[in-house]
Design an enzyme around this catalytic site. Structure first.
Site, PDB file in Angstrom:
ATOM      1  N   HIS A 333      44.041  44.857  38.239  1.00  0.00           N
ATOM      2  CA  HIS A 333      44.226  43.488  38.738  1.00  0.00           C
ATOM      3  C   HIS A 333      43.919  43.425  40.235  1.00  0.00           C
ATOM      4  CE1 HIS A 333      46.610  39.572  38.868  1.00  0.00           C
ATOM      5  NE2 HIS A 333      46.603  39.924  40.149  1.00  0.00           N
ATOM      6  N   GLU A 334      44.505  44.346  41.013  1.00  0.00           N
ATOM      7  CA  GLU A 334      44.281  44.326  42.460  1.00  0.00           C
ATOM      8  C   GLU A 334      42.837  44.685  42.797  1.00  0.00           C
ATOM      9  OE1 GLU A 334      46.502  42.829  43.881  1.00  0.00           O
ATOM     10  OE2 GLU A 334      48.100  43.096  42.410  1.00  0.00           O
ATOM     11  N   HIS A 337      40.885  41.543  42.513  1.00  0.00           N
ATOM     12  CA  HIS A 337      40.935  40.691  43.708  1.00  0.00           C
ATOM     13  C   HIS A 337      39.899  41.145  44.726  1.00  0.00           C
ATOM     14  CE1 HIS A 337      44.169  38.079  42.668  1.00  0.00           C
ATOM     15  NE2 HIS A 337      45.120  38.991  42.691  1.00  0.00           N
ATOM     16  N   HIS A 343      43.432  34.530  40.596  1.00  0.00           N
ATOM     17  CA  HIS A 343      44.310  34.525  39.428  1.00  0.00           C
ATOM     18  C   HIS A 343      43.789  33.553  38.377  1.00  0.00           C
ATOM     19  CE1 HIS A 343      47.866  36.056  42.023  1.00  0.00           C
ATOM     20  NE2 HIS A 343      47.249  37.056  41.418  1.00  0.00           N
TER      21      HIS A 343
END
Length: 481
Positions: A333-334, A337, A343
């Site tokens: 997830h990070e 980014h 998101h």
């Protein structure tokens, strides 16, 4: 001649419905006990390695037989992969362990086109697989019968606490117009495939996490390797190959002040990475794993769209779960980014619990939503981060040539994968007679596309990219001869 060696183990299933068992992943209420049966193919008279390049296991899930095909994740470690820890007097101790015969695999379920798997075979089978749209976890049972494994869904693991766990990133792009335009471009299915990208990853473990695992470096190493193997599998649909370049464990003390405010910690970690870590070894992205409880139920934080930046290509992640898979999802997830993904908007994205969901879910998916893919495609188009363009050198990836690992290795003309590949001979990884290519935006039915054929449509001020007629690759910026 290849002979099939069948390791016969009694195939049995004992569903303990309603019972509870404590596994390494936590307290599980609903699970099945399975005894996998292993089938492996080896040349006649060959010595069986500790961890084979390819394996197959058969067992049952919900009463239905499944066949799990596994291939060793050959691109998982760089050739110069290193591990660093520190002596009590502060000396840096760096080693270069042999990781060629590692035990981390990716794969699929037979006759399930949408299936995936990421499995550690170090001590039994541990990891996850996707079957008929559902994600299952598998891990060995600590019973007298060493072949027993538990298979269960993630939502059947009792929550470690009731507080919602979320990513702390709140910043957004100034406008989403470029996203909309990118998704509206007309591209052929072949052109819609993401271009191959390569990320050399550095993982740093803080002192708190080190002591959490009884100051046992081997436990830390095994856990991190499993996480990176999971990240690699989750990034494969985006055509991103993850290679672990280094593991740095702060075994004596922290080298930054790890704070409860995740963005502050990320800033300090980025400074340290720029000053110290990048001088140790070149890499593209670094993540700090910590035992610190971040404020506001945050479990991770990263800068948006800063891949390849020396200071900001970083993320910080709390080791928030005993389940390796869940921490790996947060790390992915990070990383997302850093690759320009925001998101998921629950009203716009058709995915309840995909990787870029702001809040972790009981039914956590290992997939990127269509929204995430649009963000990533736009990031590549607008920013084109240079550090991830370069494939590892053929001598940079620890492996002997094996087909289907998504890396073109020394001695290979093509990455063949399936024996049915019409362009590439799976036995030799050489192009078949008459074939010019096996893959690429300028390859069609094993032949180079004609000169000036558009292989990538214009974006913004950039012209169409066109094939040269002499290569399977699609050159950037309309450069053709």
């Amino acid at each position: 001649m290849i002979q099939v060696l069948l390791v016969t183990i009694c195939l049995a299933v004992f569903p303990y419905q309603g019972s509870s068992i404590i596994l390494e992943s936590g307290n599980v209420d609903d699970y099945e006990v399975v005894y996998p049966r292993k089938v492996t193919a080896l040349p006649k008279g060959a010595v069986q390695p500790k961890y084979e390049d390819a394996m197959q296991y058969e067992f049952k899930v919900n009463g239905e037989a499944v066949v799990l095909h596994l291939e060793k994740n050959k691109g998982l470690f760089s050739e110069d992969y290193s591990e660093t820890h520190y002596s009590p007097d502060g000396r840096e101790i760096t080693t270069y362990p042999s990781v060629e015969d590692h035990c981390y695999y990716h794969g699929r379920i037979h006759n399930d086109a949408d299936s995936t798997a990421s499995i550690s075979a170090c001590d039994g089978l541990k990891g996850y697989f996707k079957l008929q749209g559902e994600t299952y976890l598998i891990e060995p049972l600590e019973l007298s019968d060493s072949e027993a494994h538990a298979v269960f869904k993630y939502e059947n693991v009792e929550k470690e606490d009731e507080a919602p766990k979320m990513c702390g990133v709140t910043q957004n792009w100034e406008s989403d117009e470029s996203i909309k335009k990118a998704s509206q471009l007309y591209l052929t299915p072949e052109q819609q495939r993401f271009p191959q990208r390569y990320i050399k990853l550095a993982i740093v473990v803080d002192h708190g996490m080190y002591t959490k695992y009884s100051s046992n470096f081997k436990k830390i190493r095994k856990r991190v390797h499993q996480m990176v193997s999971n990240i690699n599998e989750m990034c494969r649909p985006l055509n991103i190959a993850i290679t672990l370049a280094l593991l740095d464990v702060w075994s004596e003390k922290d080298f930054i002040t790890v704070q409860a405010d995740a963005p502050t910690t990320a800033g300090l970690f980025g400074d340290w990475r720029e000053r110290v870590l990048l001088k140790k070894k070149n890499h593209d992205h670094a993540q700090l794993l910590t035992d610190t409880n971040f404020a506001r139920n945050t479990i991770g934080w990263a800068y948006l769209g800063r891949m390849c930046d020396e200071k900001y290509s970083v993320g910080v992640v709390q080791d928030h779960s005993s389940k390796v898979f869940m921490v790996a999802v947060t790390m992915t997830h990070e990383l997302g980014h850093n690759l320009g993904m925001e998101h998921d908007d629950k009203d716009k994205c058709k995915c309840e619990a995909c990787i870029m969901s702001a809040v972790i879910s009981d039914k956590q998916s290992k997939l990127f939503s269509d929204c995430s893919k649009d963000y990533y495609q736009t990031f590549l188009t607008n920013d084109n981060p240079q550090c991830i363009l370069n494939a590892p050198l053929r001598t940079d990836t620890v492996s002997t040539p094996v087909s289907g690992n998504e890396f073109l290795e020394a001695g290979e003309e093509c990455d063949c994968g399936s024996p049915e590949n019409p362009c590439c001979d799976a036995a030799t990884c050489k192009l078949r007679p008459g074939a010019q290519c096996a893959d690429g935006l300028c390859c069609d039915q094993c032949r180079f596309k004609k000169k000036r054929t558009i292989c990538r449509r214009a974006r913004g001020d950039n012209p169409d990219d066109r094939c040269t007629g002499q290569s399977a690759d699609c050159p950037r910026n309309g450069l053709y001869s």
